[in-house]
Design a protein around this motif. Structure first.
Motif, PDB file in Angstrom:
ATOM      1  N   GLN A 229      -8.025  13.780 -37.191  1.00 20.40           N
ATOM      2  CA  GLN A 229      -9.443  14.124 -37.342  1.00 20.40           C
ATOM      3  C   GLN A 229     -10.334  13.441 -36.302  1.00 20.40           C
ATOM      4  O   GLN A 229     -11.566  13.512 -36.391  1.00 20.40           O
ATOM      5  N   PHE A 230      -9.711  12.807 -35.337  1.00 16.77           N
ATOM      6  CA  PHE A 230     -10.453  12.145 -34.249  1.00 16.77           C
ATOM      7  C   PHE A 230     -11.524  11.183 -34.789  1.00 16.77           C
ATOM      8  O   PHE A 230     -12.657  11.145 -34.298  1.00 16.77           O
ATOM      9  N   ARG A 231     -11.164  10.426 -35.812  1.00 16.11           N
ATOM     10  CA  ARG A 231     -12.135   9.523 -36.422  1.00 16.11           C
ATOM     11  C   ARG A 231     -12.511   8.378 -35.488  1.00 16.11           C
ATOM     12  O   ARG A 231     -11.653   7.851 -34.761  1.00 16.11           O
ATOM     13  N   LYS A 232     -13.754   8.003 -35.539  1.00 13.31           N
ATOM     14  CA  LYS A 232     -14.229   6.860 -34.752  1.00 13.31           C
ATOM     15  C   LYS A 232     -14.139   5.605 -35.633  1.00 13.31           C
ATOM     16  O   LYS A 232     -15.140   5.155 -36.207  1.00 13.31           O
ATOM     17  N   VAL A 233     -12.924   5.100 -35.740  1.00 12.86           N
ATOM     18  CA  VAL A 233     -12.673   3.889 -36.523  1.00 12.86           C
ATOM     19  C   VAL A 233     -11.986   2.867 -35.620  1.00 12.86           C
ATOM     20  O   VAL A 233     -11.405   3.210 -34.583  1.00 12.86           O
ATOM     21  N   ALA A 234     -12.060   1.619 -36.026  1.00 13.38           N
ATOM     22  CA  ALA A 234     -11.467   0.547 -35.222  1.00 13.38           C
ATOM     23  C   ALA A 234     -10.940  -0.554 -36.123  1.00 13.38           C
ATOM     24  O   ALA A 234     -11.455  -0.783 -37.219  1.00 13.38           O
ATOM     25  N   ILE A 235      -9.880  -1.212 -35.668  1.00 17.68           N
ATOM     26  CA  ILE A 235      -9.447  -2.456 -36.297  1.00 17.68           C
ATOM     27  C   ILE A 235      -9.583  -3.547 -35.232  1.00 17.68           C
ATOM     28  O   ILE A 235      -9.292  -3.327 -34.054  1.00 17.68           O
ATOM     29  N   ILE A 236     -10.060  -4.692 -35.652  1.00 15.74           N
ATOM     30  CA  ILE A 236     -10.379  -5.752 -34.695  1.00 15.74           C
ATOM     31  C   ILE A 236      -9.594  -7.021 -35.035  1.00 15.74           C
ATOM     32  O   ILE A 236      -9.287  -7.284 -36.195  1.00 15.74           O
ATOM     33  N   SER A 237      -9.277  -7.794 -34.010  1.00 15.79           N
ATOM     34  CA  SER A 237      -8.569  -9.055 -34.234  1.00 15.79           C
ATOM     35  C   SER A 237      -9.537 -10.097 -34.785  1.00 15.79           C
ATOM     36  O   SER A 237     -10.760  -9.974 -34.653  1.00 15.79           O
ATOM     37  N   VAL A 238      -8.986 -11.117 -35.420  1.00 14.18           N
ATOM     38  CA  VAL A 238      -9.810 -12.162 -36.028  1.00 14.18           C
ATOM     39  C   VAL A 238     -10.721 -12.841 -35.000  1.00 14.18           C
ATOM     40  O   VAL A 238     -11.889 -13.119 -35.311  1.00 14.18           O
ATOM     41  N   PRO A 239     -10.261 -13.137 -33.762  1.00 13.44           N
ATOM     42  CA  PRO A 239     -11.188 -13.723 -32.779  1.00 13.44           C
ATOM     43  C   PRO A 239     -12.405 -12.837 -32.487  1.00 13.44           C
ATOM     44  O   PRO A 239     -13.512 -13.338 -32.307  1.00 13.44           O
ATOM     45  N   VAL A 240     -12.187 -11.493 -32.451  1.00 17.52           N
ATOM     46  CA  VAL A 240     -13.314 -10.577 -32.247  1.00 17.52           C
ATOM     47  C   VAL A 240     -14.236 -10.615 -33.464  1.00 17.52           C
ATOM     48  O   VAL A 240     -15.465 -10.631 -33.337  1.00 17.52           O
ATOM     49  N   LYS A 241     -13.641 -10.642 -34.653  1.00 20.30           N
ATOM     50  CA  LYS A 241     -14.423 -10.724 -35.888  1.00 20.30           C
ATOM     51  C   LYS A 241     -15.319 -11.960 -35.892  1.00 20.30           C
ATOM     52  O   LYS A 241     -16.509 -11.888 -36.209  1.00 20.30           O
ATOM     53  N   LYS A 242     -14.757 -13.106 -35.509  1.00 17.51           N
ATOM     54  CA  LYS A 242     -15.534 -14.344 -35.509  1.00 17.51           C
ATOM     55  C   LYS A 242     -16.639 -14.315 -34.456  1.00 17.51           C
ATOM     56  O   LYS A 242     -17.731 -14.841 -34.669  1.00 17.51           O
ATOM     57  N   ALA A 243     -16.346 -13.666 -33.312  1.00 16.68           N
ATOM     58  CA  ALA A 243     -17.339 -13.633 -32.237  1.00 16.68           C
ATOM     59  C   ALA A 243     -18.501 -12.697 -32.564  1.00 16.68           C
ATOM     60  O   ALA A 243     -19.660 -13.028 -32.298  1.00 16.68           O
ATOM     61  N   LEU A 244     -18.200 -11.543 -33.153  1.00 18.81           N
ATOM     62  CA  LEU A 244     -19.250 -10.550 -33.395  1.00 18.81           C
ATOM     63  C   LEU A 244     -19.910 -10.689 -34.756  1.00 18.81           C
ATOM     64  O   LEU A 244     -21.127 -10.509 -34.889  1.00 18.81           O
ATOM     65  N   PHE A 245     -19.102 -11.016 -35.773  1.00 21.68           N
ATOM     66  CA  PHE A 245     -19.637 -10.970 -37.138  1.00 21.68           C
ATOM     67  C   PHE A 245     -19.897 -12.348 -37.742  1.00 21.68           C
ATOM     68  O   PHE A 245     -20.489 -12.435 -38.825  1.00 21.68           O
ATOM     69  N   LYS A 246     -19.428 -13.385 -37.058  1.00 24.86           N
ATOM     70  CA  LYS A 246     -19.595 -14.745 -37.583  1.00 24.86           C
ATOM     71  C   LYS A 246     -18.989 -14.822 -38.987  1.00 24.86           C
ATOM     72  O   LYS A 246     -17.832 -14.588 -39.167  1.00 24.86           O
ATOM     73  N   GLU A 247     -19.813 -15.108 -39.994  1.00 23.84           N
ATOM     74  CA  GLU A 247     -19.342 -15.214 -41.380  1.00 23.84           C
ATOM     75  C   GLU A 247     -19.495 -13.899 -42.157  1.00 23.84           C
ATOM     76  O   GLU A 247     -19.139 -13.814 -43.334  1.00 23.84           O
ATOM     77  N   GLU A 248     -20.007 -12.882 -41.521  1.00 23.99           N
ATOM     78  CA  GLU A 248     -20.271 -11.610 -42.200  1.00 23.99           C
ATOM     79  C   GLU A 248     -18.981 -10.798 -42.354  1.00 23.99           C
ATOM     80  O   GLU A 248     -18.109 -10.811 -41.483  1.00 23.99           O
ATOM     81  N   ASP A 249     -18.854 -10.089 -43.467  1.00 22.50           N
ATOM     82  CA  ASP A 249     -17.701  -9.221 -43.699  1.00 22.50           C
ATOM     83  C   ASP A 249     -17.824  -7.983 -42.805  1.00 22.50           C
ATOM     84  O   ASP A 249     -18.786  -7.220 -42.921  1.00 22.50           O
ATOM     85  N   PRO A 250     -16.840  -7.737 -41.908  1.00 21.45           N
ATOM     86  CA  PRO A 250     -16.987  -6.629 -40.962  1.00 21.45           C
ATOM     87  C   PRO A 250     -16.566  -5.269 -41.519  1.00 21.45           C
ATOM     88  O   PRO A 250     -16.899  -4.234 -40.922  1.00 21.45           O
ATOM     89  N   ILE A 251     -15.838  -5.240 -42.628  1.00 24.25           N
ATOM     90  CA  ILE A 251     -15.305  -3.972 -43.133  1.00 24.25           C
ATOM     91  C   ILE A 251     -16.455  -3.035 -43.516  1.00 24.25           C
ATOM     92  O   ILE A 251     -17.358  -3.393 -44.277  1.00 24.25           O
ATOM     93  N   GLY A 252     -16.376  -1.824 -42.931  1.00 25.48           N
ATOM     94  CA  GLY A 252     -17.406  -0.824 -43.199  1.00 25.48           C
ATOM     95  C   GLY A 252     -18.585  -0.883 -42.247  1.00 25.48           C
ATOM     96  O   GLY A 252     -19.423   0.027 -42.232  1.00 25.48           O
ATOM     97  N   LYS A 253     -18.680  -1.948 -41.450  1.00 23.93           N
ATOM     98  CA  LYS A 253     -19.776  -2.069 -40.469  1.00 23.93           C
ATOM     99  C   LYS A 253     -19.416  -1.300 -39.193  1.00 23.93           C
ATOM    100  O   LYS A 253     -18.254  -0.979 -38.931  1.00 23.93           O
ATOM    101  N   TYR A 254     -20.435  -1.056 -38.369  1.00 16.74           N
ATOM    102  CA  TYR A 254     -20.228  -0.293 -37.139  1.00 16.74           C
ATOM    103  C   TYR A 254     -20.425  -1.187 -35.914  1.00 16.74           C
ATOM    104  O   TYR A 254     -21.432  -1.898 -35.808  1.00 16.74           O
ATOM    105  N   ILE A 255     -19.436  -1.133 -35.020  1.00 12.96           N
ATOM    106  CA  ILE A 255     -19.589  -1.746 -33.704  1.00 12.96           C
ATOM    107  C   ILE A 255     -19.801  -0.627 -32.690  1.00 12.96           C
ATOM    108  O   ILE A 255     -19.474   0.535 -32.971  1.00 12.96           O
ATOM    109  N   HIS A 256     -20.368  -0.955 -31.550  1.00 11.21           N
ATOM    110  CA  HIS A 256     -20.599   0.041 -30.514  1.00 11.21           C
ATOM    111  C   HIS A 256     -19.731  -0.277 -29.294  1.00 11.21           C
ATOM    112  O   HIS A 256     -19.818  -1.374 -28.741  1.00 11.21           O
ATOM    113  N   ILE A 257     -18.907   0.675 -28.934  1.00  7.31           N
ATOM    114  CA  ILE A 257     -18.062   0.549 -27.742  1.00  7.31           C
ATOM    115  C   ILE A 257     -18.617   1.513 -26.703  1.00  7.31           C
ATOM    116  O   ILE A 257     -18.556   2.734 -26.883  1.00  7.31           O
TER     117      ILE A 257
END
Length: 416
Positions: free
Chosen positions: A151-179
């Protein structure tokens, strides 16, 4: 029993330095065996950690430039994998392949952002089967699945270092990043057990091709085979190489056009090296222990010679040959057991301390795990070595004990 111990202590007290040096040689032998075994295990664990994030029977296939002209085509031609290559391998090698994934790398795709945070990370389009080839530990959420691809979904899985850099303490599941200004929903976070500090983002390969003008191009093909031996894996490797070379019209003897890394071959090679290291470690460790046992035997011989008159008196007043043998053997076994135990405890203690230090250091520098990790010696092996050491102590003390039991009282009491 108590009288025997008193007698042993009395004898050893008269020759403190000799008893200490003898005990040290035995303790040093088993200490070095534990140290060598632990070090060998530490190196092997580090080597195996290098393969922990990759299937052991994987083939990584990438394209390069041709080195030879062939079939009317000039040398220097760049080979480009496409979805057709993926489909061809799936159809031709269904009995030899357990998993296969195309891989589309997004070179220079732009900055990844979330709110006011941003960064440049490794971006790759992959298929669901890729998780069985490049193994990751899911921390949250899920991996890319087949509906994401279809279905050509625009979804992503991110490594923990990326999670810590972008989301800090925030839960990233369900949030949108821009590539590159294109929104992608985060559906999972993962840890790469091989390279924990890697800043990676995976998205569905079909989505990557469509959104980032990849058409049907693939940069790499990742394959996990059903092979159990290096020979079988090499056979599959050569069959895949031949099939791809024929499709892309590459000269049969052009070794430059395709690159293939056979993880099973390299893993078995590394295992062979460490088998040799383990044999070397055991040889050195056993030779060290033997040197200690020979030292005990020599000390017992000297001890019997020095106590000739005493042993003669014992026999003159009724001591049996067995009681004399038991006296000499008890001293030999006591020295061997006590010093061997101290060597065992010291060796195991040192290995445990080093392991704790490495585990602590690995938290700040994960690359340590891929070099030298958990250098522990097996407790059963250590105890077995101690038992062998005690038995060897008995054997070492038996010859001088037999000599002592054969002493004739009249010869022992004769003035020299």
């Amino acid at each position: 029993m108590f009288n025997s111990l008193q007698e042993i202590f009395s004898t050893l007290k008269q020759n403190k330095l000799r008893a200490i040096m003898t005990g040290f040689s035995v303790a040093w032998g088993i200490f070095m065996l534990i140290l060598l075994l632990g070090s060998g295990n530490g190196l092997q664990n580090g080597m195996e950690n290098n393969f922990r994030g990759t299937a052991k029977n994987a083939l990584w296939i990438w394209s390069r430039q041709t080195q030879l002209s062939y079939d009317g085509l000039q040398a220097g031609r760049r080979i480009q994998f496409t979805d057709e290559d993926y489909d061809m391998l799936v159809n031709h090698f269904k009995d030899d392949i357990s998993d296969i994934s195309g891989r589309f790398r997004l070179w220079g795709s732009g900055t990844v952002t979330y709110k006011n945070e941003y960064g440049d990370y490794s971006l790759e389009g992959v298929m669901p089967e890729f998780k069985n080839i490049q193994i990751v530990d899911m921390e949250q959420g899920r991996y890319i699945n087949e509906p994401d691809i279809q279905q050509f979904r625009k979804v992503a899985i991110i490594s923990v270092p990326v999670k810590k850099a972008l989301f800090k303490e925030e839960d990233p599941i369900g949030k949108y990043i821009h590539i590159d200004k294109v929104p992608f929903k985060v559906v999972g976070t993962f840890i790469n057990p091989e390279r924990r500090d890697d800043e990676q983002i995976y998205i569905p390969v079909k989505t990557a091709q469509r959104v980032f003008n990849g058409s049907n191009k693939l940069n790499e093909l990742a394959v996990a085979t059903n092979a159990l031996t290096v020979a079988e894996n090499k056979r599959v490797e050569e069959a895949i190489r031949t099939t791809l070379m024929k499709k892309h019209r590459i000269a049969p003897d052009d070794k430059q056009a395709l690159g293939i890394w056979n993880t099973l071959e390299h893993f078995k090679q590394a295992q062979g090296v460490f088998t040799g290291i383990r044999i070397f470690v055991w040889v050195i460790g056993i030779m060290t222990i033997i040197a200690g046992i020979v030292g005990v035997s020599n000390i017992m011989i000297i001890l019997v010679k020095e106590r000739t008159k005493e042993l003669g008196i014992r026999k003159a007043i009724g001591a049996t040959p067995w009681s004399v043998i038991r006296l000499v053997l008890s001293e030999s076994v006591f020295i061997t057991t006590l010093s061997g135990f101290f060597g065992l405890v010291a060796g195991m203690g040192l290995m445990a301390a080093i392991s704790m230090v490495l585990q602590s250091a690995a938290q700040s520098n994960p690359s340590i795990e891929s070099t030298f990790y958990n250098p522990s010696a097996n407790l059963s092996v250590a105890v077995s070595a101690l038992v062998v050491l005690i038995v060897a102590g008995l054997i070492a003390g038996y010859v001088p004990a037999r000599r002592a039991s054969a002493i004739k009282p009249i010869e022992a009491l004769h003035d020299e």
